[in-house]
Design an enzyme around this catalytic site. Structure first.
Site, PDB file in Angstrom:
ATOM      1  N   CYS A  54      12.229  12.988  -7.191  1.00 15.33           N
ATOM      2  CA  CYS A  54      12.732  13.888  -8.232  1.00 15.33           C
ATOM      3  C   CYS A  54      13.544  13.088  -9.243  1.00 15.33           C
ATOM      4  O   CYS A  54      14.542  12.455  -8.886  1.00 15.33           O
ATOM      5  CB  CYS A  54      13.600  14.986  -7.606  1.00 15.33           C
ATOM      6  N   HIS A  62       6.054  -0.627  -2.569  1.00 11.61           N
ATOM      7  CA  HIS A  62       5.555   0.058  -3.778  1.00 11.61           C
ATOM      8  C   HIS A  62       5.554   1.577  -3.621  1.00 11.61           C
ATOM      9  O   HIS A  62       4.827   2.270  -4.342  1.00 11.61           O
ATOM     10  CB  HIS A  62       4.145  -0.438  -4.124  1.00 11.61           C
ATOM     11  N   SER A  85      -4.605  -9.626  -3.397  1.00 10.67           N
ATOM     12  CA  SER A  85      -5.216 -10.523  -4.366  1.00 10.67           C
ATOM     13  C   SER A  85      -4.253 -11.583  -4.897  1.00 10.67           C
ATOM     14  O   SER A  85      -4.676 -12.514  -5.566  1.00 10.67           O
ATOM     15  CB  SER A  85      -5.728  -9.698  -5.552  1.00 10.67           C
ATOM     16  N   ASN A 104      -8.023 -12.944   4.250  1.00  7.63           N
ATOM     17  CA  ASN A 104      -8.532 -12.184   3.085  1.00  7.63           C
ATOM     18  C   ASN A 104     -10.049 -12.321   3.011  1.00  7.63           C
ATOM     19  O   ASN A 104     -10.629 -13.237   3.585  1.00  7.63           O
ATOM     20  CB  ASN A 104      -7.889 -12.725   1.801  1.00  7.63           C
ATOM     21  N   ASN A 132       0.828  -1.203   0.000  1.00  6.31           N
ATOM     22  CA  ASN A 132       0.000   0.000   0.000  1.00  6.31           C
ATOM     23  C   ASN A 132       0.862   1.252   0.000  1.00  6.31           C
ATOM     24  O   ASN A 132       1.938   1.288   0.607  1.00  6.31           O
ATOM     25  CB  ASN A 132      -0.928   0.008   1.212  1.00  6.31           C
TER      26      ASN A 132
END
Ligand code: NAD
Length: 236
Positions: free
Chosen positions: A121, A113, A181, A205, A96
């Site tokens: 930059c 991520h 997922s 899940n 996330n």
């Protein structure tokens, strides 16, 4: 369970769903994968950014503004409690880009991520805190070039800190996957790494993930219920 000392927890968009942050819709029957009505290729690839930077910057500006109005849910708070009280090694590897783990109080968090609340930059390669928007092309606070981009790993780019993640996976006794997922690699492959190393694996899940069959145990339900229950078991 009593032999468990080191834990790696992988979280995905599902853990933030009950905080009101959209998950990502994988395309069914060959249809396009959608994220807030946008094709993933348009908003989450370097090619999409090169083609239409305005669209991409606006998309991330909206999401950055939105996450700042959301709050952690009981699943984030339970993991923060586990982090605070667990004496062994623990690493929360999150896919996330929101900051809800940190706002719940978790410390041992790795954003593989990237993060909405930093900008990267492409001139000086420095990452800086960012809460405002990028659409007006603000200057980089370090080099002043107007080349800031979202600090989010797009499809086709290398996720961050993979060496640290694989090192933690090699030495953990339990791998837990929450609200993901199992469609986005390399994170989707962590369960296989863990199984090959003889590590216990648990999936929490709403529905079975793509790699569900590989886990030793799967518990289905909303993260806000499953995660606090599992944390209570671990700390009992
Ligand atoms: P995903 O959107 O592909 O899958 C979400 C998973 O969460 C699904 O398996 C779904 O069944 C489950 N889920 C939905 N609601 C749940 C709930 N209440 N409790 C438990 N599980 C629930 O997410 P992903 O696997 O993380 O991959 C998507 C990619 O998109 C990632 O790379 C991530 O960086 C990005 N993304 C991030 C955010 C965020 O930062 N909050 C949100 C959307 C997408």
């Amino acid at each position: 369970m009593s032999k468990i000392r080191n834990i790696v927890i992988l979280t995905g968009a599902g853990i933030s769903a009950e905080s009101g942050i959209d998950t990502f819709r994988a395309g069914a029957n060959g249809g396009p994968s959608l994220w807030e009505q946008h094709r993933v290729e348009d908003v989450a690839t370097p090619e999409g950014f090169a083609r239409d930077p305005e669209l991409v910057l606006r998309f991330y500006d909206r999401r950055r503004a939105a996450i700042q109005t959301k709050e952690p849910n009981p699943a984030h708070f339970a993991l923060a409690q586990l982090d605070a009280e667990w004496a062994g090694e623990l690493l929360i590897v999150t896919q996330n880009v929101d900051d809800l783990h940190e706002r719940a109080g978790a410390r041992r968090v790795l954003h593989m991520h990237g993060e909405h609340l930093t900008a990267w930059c492409s001139s000086c390669d420095v990452r800086s805190p960012l809460t405002a928007s990028l659409i007006e092309r603000p200057p980089c606070p370090v080099c002043a070039a107007r080349t800031l981009r979202p600090d989010v790993v797009w499809f086709g780019e290398m996720p961050y800190r993979m060496d640290e993640i694989y090192a933690a996976l090699r030495t953990c006794d339990l791998f837990v996957s929450i609200g993901t997922s199992g469609a986005v690699y390399p994170a989707a492959g962590f369960v296989q790494n863990a199984v090959e190393l003889g590590t216990e694996t648990l999936e929490l899940n709403l529905e079975r993930s793509q790699g569900s069959g590989m886990f030793h145990e799967t518990r289905l339900g909303p993260a806000s219920a499953l995660v606090p229950q599992w944390v209570e078991e671990m700390l009992a």
